[in-house]
Design a protein around this motif. Structure first.
Motif, PDB file in Angstrom:
ATOM      1  N   LEU A   1       1.146  -1.158  -0.035  1.00 61.76           N
ATOM      2  CA  LEU A   1       0.149  -0.081  -0.119  1.00 61.76           C
ATOM      3  C   LEU A   1       0.992   1.091  -0.164  1.00 61.76           C
ATOM      4  CD1 LEU A   1      -2.600   0.827   0.601  1.00 61.76           C
ATOM      5  CD2 LEU A   1      -2.268   1.769   2.720  1.00 61.76           C
ATOM      6  N   PHE A   2       2.026   1.182   1.365  1.00 60.97           N
ATOM      7  CA  PHE A   2       2.395   2.494   1.183  1.00 60.97           C
ATOM      8  C   PHE A   2       3.687   2.361  -0.143  1.00 60.97           C
ATOM      9  CE2 PHE A   2       1.449   2.052   5.074  1.00 60.97           C
ATOM     10  CZ  PHE A   2       1.365   3.919   5.375  1.00 60.97           C
TER      11      PHE A   2
ATOM     12  N   TYR B   1       1.788   3.356  -3.325  1.00 58.73           N
ATOM     13  CA  TYR B   1       0.297   3.519  -3.541  1.00 58.73           C
ATOM     14  C   TYR B   1       0.600   4.520  -3.202  1.00 58.73           C
ATOM     15  CZ  TYR B   1      -1.647   0.050  -5.783  1.00 58.73           C
ATOM     16  OH  TYR B   1      -2.153  -1.969  -6.322  1.00 58.73           O
ATOM     17  N   LEU B   2       0.637   5.024  -2.113  1.00 58.49           N
ATOM     18  CA  LEU B   2       0.310   5.941  -1.429  1.00 58.49           C
ATOM     19  C   LEU B   2       1.625   7.400  -1.677  1.00 58.49           C
ATOM     20  CD1 LEU B   2      -0.582   5.060   2.213  1.00 58.49           C
ATOM     21  CD2 LEU B   2      -1.783   5.769  -0.190  1.00 58.49           C
TER      22      LEU B   2
END
Length: 73
Positions: free
Chosen positions: A11-12, A15-16
């Motif tokens: 996720l990090f 994407y982020l």
């Protein structure tokens, strides 16, 4: 349980933080640090606004400053 932590990593990393990968490949120091200055200015403006709001409420006398306002005091 390891899949949970790999999911957080995915996720990090993918994407982020992906917009920051663009700044990593820039050659110019000034261009790379422009985003830091933008965040600094936004934070400074927010702090000045917050302090101004606290002063307005303090001048109106709306805050309860009695000793018994909190049980732990």
């Amino acid at each position: 349980m390891s899949k949970f932590f790999y999911g957080i990593e995915d996720l990090f990393v993918n994407y982020l933080f992906s917009p920051f990968d663009f700044f990593r490949f820039l050659e110019s120091w000034w261009t790379s640090n422009t985003i830091n200055w933008i965040f600094f200015v936004i934070g400074f403006v927010a702090m000045v606004y917050w302090m101004n709001q606290l002063k307005i409420f303090n001048d109106r006398g709306e805050e309860d400053k009695s000793i018994s306002s909190h049980s732990y005091l």
